[in-house]
Design an enzyme around this catalytic site. Sequence first.
Site, PDB file in Angstrom:
ATOM      1  N   TYR A   1       1.064  -1.324   0.056  1.00 13.05           N
ATOM      2  CA  TYR A   1       0.002  -0.033   0.009  1.00 13.05           C
ATOM      3  C   TYR A   1       0.745   1.231   0.069  1.00 13.05           C
ATOM      4  O   TYR A   1       2.049   1.220   0.594  1.00 13.05           O
ATOM      5  CB  TYR A   1      -0.909   0.228   1.103  1.00 13.05           C
ATOM      6  CG  TYR A   1      -1.896  -1.100   1.188  1.00 13.05           C
ATOM      7  CD1 TYR A   1      -2.136  -1.926   0.180  1.00 13.05           C
ATOM      8  CD2 TYR A   1      -2.610  -1.231   2.431  1.00 13.05           C
ATOM      9  CE1 TYR A   1      -3.010  -2.835   0.470  1.00 13.05           C
ATOM     10  CE2 TYR A   1      -3.406  -2.259   2.852  1.00 13.05           C
ATOM     11  CZ  TYR A   1      -3.698  -3.188   1.500  1.00 13.05           C
ATOM     12  OH  TYR A   1      -4.598  -4.337   1.747  1.00 13.05           O
TER      13      TYR A   1
ATOM     14  N   GLU B   1     -20.044  -0.498  21.361  1.00 14.73           N
ATOM     15  CA  GLU B   1     -21.103  -0.337  20.414  1.00 14.73           C
ATOM     16  C   GLU B   1     -21.386   1.014  20.408  1.00 14.73           C
ATOM     17  O   GLU B   1     -22.400   1.426  19.426  1.00 14.73           O
ATOM     18  CB  GLU B   1     -21.993  -1.242  20.399  1.00 14.73           C
ATOM     19  CG  GLU B   1     -21.435  -2.724  19.928  1.00 14.73           C
ATOM     20  CD  GLU B   1     -22.630  -4.012  20.309  1.00 14.73           C
ATOM     21  OE1 GLU B   1     -23.154  -3.853  21.340  1.00 14.73           O
ATOM     22  OE2 GLU B   1     -22.503  -4.949  19.303  1.00 14.73           O
TER      23      GLU B   1
END
Length: 397
Positions: free
Chosen positions: A300, A374
């Site tokens: 990358y 969450e």
Amino acid sequence: MTMDHPFKEEIGKMKDWLVEIRRKIHMHPELGFEEVETSKLVSEWLEPFGLQVKRGIAKTGVVGLLQGSEPGRTVAIRADMDALPLDEANQVPYVSKVKGKMHACGHDAHVAILLGVAKYFSSIKDPLKGNIKWIFQPAEEGGGGGRVMVEEGVLENPKVDAIFGAHVFPLLPIGKVGIYEREGLAATDRVVIKIIGKGGHAASPHLTKDPIFAAGHLITQIHSIVSRNINPLDSAVITIGKIGGGTAFNIIPDEVDLLGTVRSLNPQVREALKLRIEQVIQGVVCSFGLDYHYDFEYGYPVLINDSEMSKLVVTACSRGIGKENVEVLKPSMGGEDFAYYLEKVPGSFFRLGCRNEEKGIIHPYHSSLFNIDEEVLPFGVEMFVRIIDQYLGLNMI
Ligand SMILES: [Zn+2]
Ligand SMILES: [Zn+2]
């Protein structure tokens, strides 16, 4: 002064839905370019929102487009969808149901957050000025799905003017955003080295050309490059992560293989490392009268944020959470294939804190115990909505 806006309430109401999506994906992890079920679910969730949905880009990628009724710029947001090859060690009701696979990098959360943004914008009654594109890509974990998505034209039709991507971040507590002003993540290249000697009996080294002995010297010498050849104000890493050679205690083998990763934050350093590693191999190996084979495999590229777009992220997020909760981060020597999008269009890659020590959510990426608070799901939706609002000049918030 910030106050609770109806939009925030709207996003807050989504939380159960977001958690359900995240857990569903979490329980069914798929590896890079194999995200068949995930991609199907993403399309099924997107379609009722009135988006134009295209599937099968870069094999399993999905793109959604919301075209505004008024002309304006096109902004893209991106999530990665792939999981990792390891067994999950968390004891949670939504533990991975697939042996040997786990969402240990939080890409399940990225998918849920982007779907939340789609749900939000589909519920807006005001006309939309400009376009929003959702990019769900495969294979971030080494497969370079982002590169394939770009090659297959996701930044065209309509042409994307700016792109934003986020990654959950276990080093920052929940409620915080991290931003890279420019360089964010490193170029991640691989070196493949073979030292070619001449094997024989371990008791007669003088009749051999010992590649294990040469490998020892090479590893030591290779580490002089970062300390002696690279400007101390630049960043570079060379790690030899794998070495193999030999079969028994009394045999000198013919060859030794070395495999390593090379990280850098700018193209000049990247090229200097590539060249200097070969010079060191040549010097060391030849001094022992051995031969070598060397490959430098480009991975990358460096992830470089557009500084104006990073400023926009800071401004937009600060409006919601206060400047004190937006942290400027130092670059990391990890890698991220969001870099491929940023090579083509301005944009910014930022972090969403997901750590919560009270809940025991403290484990790093790629750990079998990795998890997220969450609360980051509605939080992430809110940050993206704020960024899009700011970029398109919607003034909704
Ligand atoms: Zn990862
Ligand atoms: Zn990741």
